[in-house]
Scaffold this motif. Sequence first.
Motif, mmCIF file in Angstrom:
data_model
loop_
_atom_site.group_PDB
_atom_site.id
_atom_site.type_symbol
_atom_site.label_atom_id
_atom_site.label_comp_id
_atom_site.label_asym_id
_atom_site.label_seq_id
_atom_site.Cartn_x
_atom_site.Cartn_y
_atom_site.Cartn_z
ATOM 1 N N PHE A 1 4.731 -6.711 -9.587
ATOM 2 C CA PHE A 1 3.801 -5.797 -10.341
ATOM 3 C C PHE A 1 4.467 -5.124 -11.362
ATOM 4 O O PHE A 1 5.877 -4.954 -11.730
ATOM 5 C CB PHE A 1 3.324 -4.762 -9.096
ATOM 6 C CG PHE A 1 4.400 -4.038 -8.508
ATOM 7 C CD1 PHE A 1 4.253 -2.488 -8.741
ATOM 8 C CD2 PHE A 1 5.105 -4.382 -7.383
ATOM 9 C CE1 PHE A 1 5.499 -1.718 -8.435
ATOM 10 C CE2 PHE A 1 6.211 -3.532 -6.857
ATOM 11 C CZ PHE A 1 6.314 -2.194 -7.343
ATOM 12 N N ARG A 2 3.604 -4.300 -12.028
ATOM 13 C CA ARG A 2 4.007 -3.336 -13.116
ATOM 14 C C ARG A 2 3.718 -1.947 -12.749
ATOM 15 O O ARG A 2 2.798 -1.734 -11.844
ATOM 16 C CB ARG A 2 3.176 -3.586 -14.545
ATOM 17 C CG ARG A 2 3.518 -5.078 -15.310
ATOM 18 C CD ARG A 2 4.716 -4.903 -15.956
ATOM 19 N NE ARG A 2 4.884 -6.150 -16.896
ATOM 20 C CZ ARG A 2 5.547 -6.637 -17.777
ATOM 21 N NH1 ARG A 2 6.901 -5.779 -17.555
ATOM 22 N NH2 ARG A 2 5.743 -7.528 -18.460
ATOM 23 N N VAL A 3 4.455 -1.055 -13.395
ATOM 24 C CA VAL A 3 4.118 0.382 -13.079
ATOM 25 C C VAL A 3 3.773 1.034 -14.714
ATOM 26 O O VAL A 3 4.503 0.943 -15.476
ATOM 27 C CB VAL A 3 5.335 1.138 -12.302
ATOM 28 C CG1 VAL A 3 4.808 2.665 -12.159
ATOM 29 C CG2 VAL A 3 5.487 0.384 -11.132
ATOM 30 N N HIS B 1 0.599 -1.195 0.081
ATOM 31 C CA HIS B 1 -0.049 0.169 -0.212
ATOM 32 C C HIS B 1 0.897 1.106 -0.055
ATOM 33 O O HIS B 1 0.705 2.372 -0.472
ATOM 34 C CB HIS B 1 -0.715 -0.042 1.141
ATOM 35 C CG HIS B 1 -2.123 -1.208 1.091
ATOM 36 N ND1 HIS B 1 -2.972 -1.245 0.201
ATOM 37 C CD2 HIS B 1 -2.317 -2.191 1.815
ATOM 38 C CE1 HIS B 1 -3.676 -2.323 0.253
ATOM 39 N NE2 HIS B 1 -3.339 -2.781 1.490
ATOM 40 N N ASP B 2 2.033 1.396 0.537
ATOM 41 C CA ASP B 2 2.817 2.331 0.550
ATOM 42 C C ASP B 2 3.525 2.562 -0.826
ATOM 43 O O ASP B 2 3.517 3.800 -1.153
ATOM 44 C CB ASP B 2 4.115 2.256 1.602
ATOM 45 C CG ASP B 2 3.730 2.064 3.171
ATOM 46 O OD1 ASP B 2 2.644 2.755 3.327
ATOM 47 O OD2 ASP B 2 4.313 1.564 3.973
ATOM 48 N N VAL B 3 3.630 1.413 -1.204
ATOM 49 C CA VAL B 3 4.276 1.629 -2.830
ATOM 50 C C VAL B 3 3.092 2.275 -3.932
ATOM 51 O O VAL B 3 3.491 2.836 -4.573
ATOM 52 C CB VAL B 3 4.807 0.277 -3.412
ATOM 53 C CG1 VAL B 3 4.939 0.177 -4.750
ATOM 54 C CG2 VAL B 3 5.853 -0.441 -2.631
ATOM 55 N N MET C 1 3.481 5.541 -5.789
ATOM 56 C CA MET C 1 3.454 5.711 -7.289
ATOM 57 C C MET C 1 2.376 6.665 -7.715
ATOM 58 O O MET C 1 2.426 7.353 -8.760
ATOM 59 C CB MET C 1 2.919 4.224 -8.122
ATOM 60 C CG MET C 1 4.221 3.584 -7.767
ATOM 61 S SD MET C 1 5.755 3.897 -8.391
ATOM 62 C CE MET C 1 7.092 2.676 -7.891
ATOM 63 N N ALA C 2 1.150 6.616 -6.870
ATOM 64 C CA ALA C 2 0.070 7.494 -7.254
ATOM 65 C C ALA C 2 0.465 8.984 -6.962
ATOM 66 O O ALA C 2 0.041 9.741 -8.041
ATOM 67 C CB ALA C 2 -1.313 7.369 -6.376
ATOM 68 N N ALA C 3 1.133 9.166 -6.152
ATOM 69 C CA ALA C 3 1.814 10.684 -5.677
ATOM 70 C C ALA C 3 2.335 11.095 -7.007
ATOM 71 O O ALA C 3 2.803 12.414 -7.077
ATOM 72 C CB ALA C 3 2.436 10.685 -4.404
ATOM 73 N N ARG C 4 3.034 10.316 -7.894
ATOM 74 C CA ARG C 4 3.902 10.734 -8.768
ATOM 75 C C ARG C 4 3.215 10.198 -10.313
ATOM 76 O O ARG C 4 3.825 9.942 -11.287
ATOM 77 C CB ARG C 4 5.205 9.933 -8.866
ATOM 78 C CG ARG C 4 6.206 10.639 -7.575
ATOM 79 C CD ARG C 4 7.121 9.714 -7.182
ATOM 80 N NE ARG C 4 7.972 10.265 -6.205
ATOM 81 C CZ ARG C 4 7.245 10.339 -4.779
ATOM 82 N NH1 ARG C 4 6.279 9.884 -4.525
ATOM 83 N NH2 ARG C 4 8.205 11.044 -3.830
#
Length: 500
Positions: free
Chosen positions: A484-486, A458-460, A464-467
């Motif tokens: 996971f993928r980004v 959840h931290d990850v 990622m959402a913040a960026r």
Amino acid sequence: MTTVRMQRTLVVLVVLTLAFAFLGSRGLWDPDEGRYTNVAANMLSSGDWLVPHRTHDVGHWTKPPLTYWAVAASLAVFGMNTWAARIPVALAYLLSTWCVWRIALRLVPERARFAAIAYATMLAPAIASQLVTTDFLLAAWETLAMWAYVELRWGSGRLGWDALLWTAFALAFLTKGPPGLLPLLAIVFVEFAVTPRRRVFHPLGLFVFAALALWWFVVVVTRNPALLHYFLGMEVVDRFATDEFRRNGQWYGWLAVYGPTLVLGALPWTVLWFGWLRGLPAHVRKWRKPEGRANDPVDLLLAAWTFLPLLVFCIARSRLPLYVLPLFAPVALAVAVRSAEIGGPMPWRRLVAWVPLLIGLRLVSATIDSPQDARAWADAIRARVPGAIDQVVFVDDRMRYGLRLHLNADVEDVTLARVPKADGTSINPHYDEDAATELVEDHDDGASVWICKAEAWHDVQRYMAARQHRAQALGAPYRGSIVFRVAPDGAEAAHAGTSP
């Protein structure tokens, strides 16, 4: 076929079998096997054989380059596979065994073949011959150096042996630095204790050592002066005098690590070695007089070769079992000496059950469900990620460097914390870079895979959402980690999976 020829054939077959049987059956085990193979693969792909790299941007300076050179050369010849990665270690095992035999021909000729087979079948060398580390290459060069010394003292004494001695020590130094010179303690001790003395420190030999051993250090330190402090401080002083590396630095650590390693590692010949050890007090009493040392140089050499380096290992506060691997050469020679003292036939029958057991251990190790097995990690990633994978990025998770070989993909170690960008001069930073920098560099070509601990998922996602990126899990967690993928917000995640 004569008995002598049968014994010689038996020794050769056993040693070759133990060197190469099932060499590639087990995946690389992290951290050590994966780390050394990763650096070697990066060296091969980049073409930079001077500077070891753990990634394309970050150098790896914990060891001199000879092991990386050997593994990279093997990968270039035999391909990207575990068998090729382990070939240099198997060859070092063969060289060590051959040197033990050659030394025994001078020191205990009636048990020379037995010395070789005792060394080759001891538990510690037999197991270490299957591990991609610096330790067996170091053991091979040190044993080669000691063979040259034995020829200097007990053989022809020609200058060529002096050159070989210092060439071998130079290769040992290029493998692991100052620890490669520890057998010199035994040589100096014997030369001062026994007359007549040999000119071991011939100017030619010292020139050969300086030319071969020091050039790489001079070049890399000239390019990056901070390396001098790192090599002398972190890799010499801190490893010796502090517990900085958390490697059994307790006051009793030497006993807990080296005691079992030597006792169990000498199996199945431990009892014979103990028999030789029981006789040492009587030898020591004789060595108090010059004539006693002159009449008993063999046991004096074996004792000095075993216990002087061991004393340094015990005093040093960085302690691992394979550090004492080079000591099994004098242990095997002591076993041969004890066997000659007892007399009678050589105990070949012991090998009938022991050698199949050693081979069986390799088969078992290939089937163990270990979290260190990089091949199992590669299979788990492939099951979750269809298509090409050109990079695996670990986010605040334990690195699996063995994926460099098993996936033929780059591996990186990043963190959610902010870290300075690597500039090529930093010395072994804890992380390659921060995750934000990796996001900028990642062109989202659908071939990068990310991994983090499940508890950090959840931290990850928030990071990622913040960026303006989205992290999407692929399949179920594997060993407590999420694959996971980004992808940037608004873009379709390639090969989407299901969130855990």
